[in-house]
Design a protein around this motif. Structure first.
Motif, PDB file in Angstrom:
ATOM      1  N   ARG A 191      66.286 -16.880  23.926  1.00 13.62           N
ATOM      2  CA  ARG A 191      64.476 -16.925  24.691  1.00 13.62           C
ATOM      3  C   ARG A 191      64.268 -16.420  22.858  1.00 13.62           C
ATOM      4  NH1 ARG A 191      63.859 -11.472  28.368  1.00 13.62           N
ATOM      5  NH2 ARG A 191      62.965 -10.110  26.159  1.00 13.62           N
ATOM      6  N   GLU A 192      65.128 -15.837  22.153  1.00 10.62           N
ATOM      7  CA  GLU A 192      64.900 -15.461  20.459  1.00 10.62           C
ATOM      8  C   GLU A 192      64.125 -16.813  20.287  1.00 10.62           C
ATOM      9  OE1 GLU A 192      67.451 -12.209  19.662  1.00 10.62           O
ATOM     10  OE2 GLU A 192      66.317 -10.981  20.846  1.00 10.62           O
TER      11      GLU A 192
ATOM     12  N   PRO B 133      54.667 -14.220  38.712  1.00  3.67           N
ATOM     13  CA  PRO B 133      55.019 -14.761  37.288  1.00  3.67           C
ATOM     14  C   PRO B 133      55.924 -15.738  37.972  1.00  3.67           C
ATOM     15  CG  PRO B 133      56.454 -12.892  37.256  1.00  3.67           C
ATOM     16  CD  PRO B 133      55.215 -12.807  38.721  1.00  3.67           C
TER      17      PRO B 133
ATOM     18  N   PRO C 261      61.838 -20.001  24.335  1.00  3.47           N
ATOM     19  CA  PRO C 261      61.669 -19.415  25.774  1.00  3.47           C
ATOM     20  C   PRO C 261      62.192 -20.157  26.353  1.00  3.47           C
ATOM     21  CG  PRO C 261      59.250 -20.059  24.135  1.00  3.47           C
ATOM     22  CD  PRO C 261      60.486 -21.517  24.160  1.00  3.47           C
TER      23      PRO C 261
ATOM     24  N   ASN D  77      61.092 -14.639  30.286  1.00  5.27           N
ATOM     25  CA  ASN D  77      61.217 -14.584  29.383  1.00  5.27           C
ATOM     26  C   ASN D  77      60.334 -13.850  28.844  1.00  5.27           C
ATOM     27  OD1 ASN D  77      62.021 -17.341  27.980  1.00  5.27           O
ATOM     28  ND2 ASN D  77      60.305 -18.310  28.790  1.00  5.27           N
ATOM     29  N   THR D  78      59.895 -12.787  30.122  1.00  3.47           N
ATOM     30  CA  THR D  78      59.576 -11.269  28.825  1.00  3.47           C
ATOM     31  C   THR D  78      60.871 -10.325  29.497  1.00  3.47           C
ATOM     32  OG1 THR D  78      57.958 -11.553  31.153  1.00  3.47           O
ATOM     33  CG2 THR D  78      57.088 -11.929  28.764  1.00  3.47           C
ATOM     34  N   ALA D  79      61.091 -10.370  30.574  1.00  2.00           N
ATOM     35  CA  ALA D  79      61.471  -8.796  31.159  1.00  2.00           C
ATOM     36  C   ALA D  79      62.754  -8.330  30.136  1.00  2.00           C
ATOM     37  CB  ALA D  79      62.151  -9.258  32.772  1.00  2.00           C
TER      38      ALA D  79
ATOM     39  N   GLU E 285      58.292 -17.033  33.396  1.00  2.09           N
ATOM     40  CA  GLU E 285      57.454 -16.327  32.781  1.00  2.09           C
ATOM     41  C   GLU E 285      58.003 -14.919  32.545  1.00  2.09           C
ATOM     42  OE1 GLU E 285      52.904 -18.184  34.576  1.00  2.09           O
ATOM     43  OE2 GLU E 285      53.884 -16.557  35.467  1.00  2.09           O
ATOM     44  N   TRP E 286      58.774 -14.578  34.001  1.00  2.15           N
ATOM     45  CA  TRP E 286      59.914 -13.105  34.192  1.00  2.15           C
ATOM     46  C   TRP E 286      61.036 -13.551  33.153  1.00  2.15           C
ATOM     47  CZ3 TRP E 286      64.577 -11.846  36.197  1.00  2.15           C
ATOM     48  CH2 TRP E 286      64.594 -10.655  36.178  1.00  2.15           C
TER      49      TRP E 286
END
Length: 325
Positions: free
Chosen positions: A180-181, A142, A184, A149-151, A146-147
């Motif tokens: 990020r809530e 990623p 992003p 926002n998802t990790a 990307e990382w």
């Protein structure tokens, strides 16, 4: 020495250029590997020292660096470039028909290059606005955005602590998750500002986001695991008298390199009283000199040289075979 990145208008200066090549090239007819081609500063000087059957393989993750490598290959038939990590060094050498124990010298100039840092579009720097990317090879996932926002929060905290040695890693990770809530994370300045606000105590003369950017970059690009793999492959490829030259730019890298070279050069640690002669367990490798750092004039010309540390390992000329394990 300075090479020109004409696409981005960026000048890149290879650190410890003359010293590295002088310590690397002992056999002008040998095979050499530049595991971090970059913009070719070290490679071009290596080629100047080669003659006859001497040849050089350049490796780089960055497609833009590979573009420069292909241009050099078109100029000089003794050079070939391979797109990949130096953790793929044995595969790259195999493509050339080079077997283990046949390489005269390997150079690793670690970390992110100046063109990568200075090009806002690559997303490595907190000093200018750009996409939050940080990938040395943009084709791989990623990206940093990307990382982040998802990790999981704990994973982010662990990465920033482990690879950035940032004592406020938990506060930063919590700030990332809360931010990020709302929206992003997509830009370098967005992430840098978030870190700045999360860090309660600032270090003098250091941006609060320095450690966090370093940590995320190292993680995204697998820099330390690639380094460990690359070192192991390098010593298998080196022939008798061959040298491995490594230039590090931060303590995490240098710690791995220092320990690796130390362990190989001191050989197996045997119990006291064992009836074995020293000559029977002489290690197949030795370190060459002490760690070298850039001179004051070089640091004045290129401030990024101030943290550079160069170490050299040599396979003993009177010993062969894979005895590195």
């Amino acid at each position: 020495m300075t090479t020109d990145n004409s696409r981005a208008g960026i000048l890149h200066r290879s650190v410890l250029l003359d010293q590295a090549v002088e310590l690397l090239v002992l056999d002008p007819r040998g095979r050499y590997i530049d595991g971090t081609f970059g913009r070719g500063g070290h490679s071009r000087l290596i080629l100047k020292h080669l003659e006859g059957e001497g040849c050089l393989l350049g490796i780089d993750k960055d497609p833009e660096a590979v573009r420069f490598g292909k241009a050099l290959a078109a100029e000089d038939g003794r050079f070939v470039v391979y797109h990949g990590s130096f953790a793929d060094m044995e595969d790259a050498a195999s493509v050339q028909g080079w077997e283990e124990g046949s390489v005269a010298g390997i150079l690793l100039d670690l970390g992110v290059s100046s063109p990568q840092l200075d090009d806002p579009a690559r997303g490595f720097s907190f000093m200018s606005e750009g996409p939050l990317d940080m990938r040395m090879d943009p084709s791989r996932s990623p990206s940093a955005a990307e990382w982040l926002n998802t990790a999981a929060e704990q994973e982010i905290a662990d990465v920033i602590w482990r690879f950035g040695e940032e004592r406020f890693s938990r506060r930063i990770a919590r700030a990332v998750v809360l931010a990020r809530e709302e929206e992003p994370l997509t830009t370098t300045r967005q992430f840098a500002e978030l870190v700045r606000q999360a860090v309660p105590k600032k270090e003098k003369h250091k941006h609060p986001a320095t450690r966090s950017f370093q940590a995320v970059r190292i993680f995204i690009n697998r820099e330390l695991s690639d380094l460990e793999d690359g070192l192991e492959q390098a010593v298998r490829l080196l022939g008798p008298g061959g040298r491995l030259v490594v230039i590090s730019f931060h303590s995490l890298e240098d710690r791995i390199v220092k320990r690796f070279m130390r362990d190989l050069s001191r050989g197996p640690q045997l119990p006291r009283g064992l009836p074995v002669r020293a000559s029977d367990v002489e290690p197949p490798f030795r370190t060459i000199g002490k760690a070298l750092k850039a001179s004051e004039p070089e640091i004045k010309e290129n401030v990024r040289a101030r943290s550079a540390v160069m170490r050299v390992l040599e396979r003993r000329a009177d010993m062969s075979g894979d005895q590195s394990k």
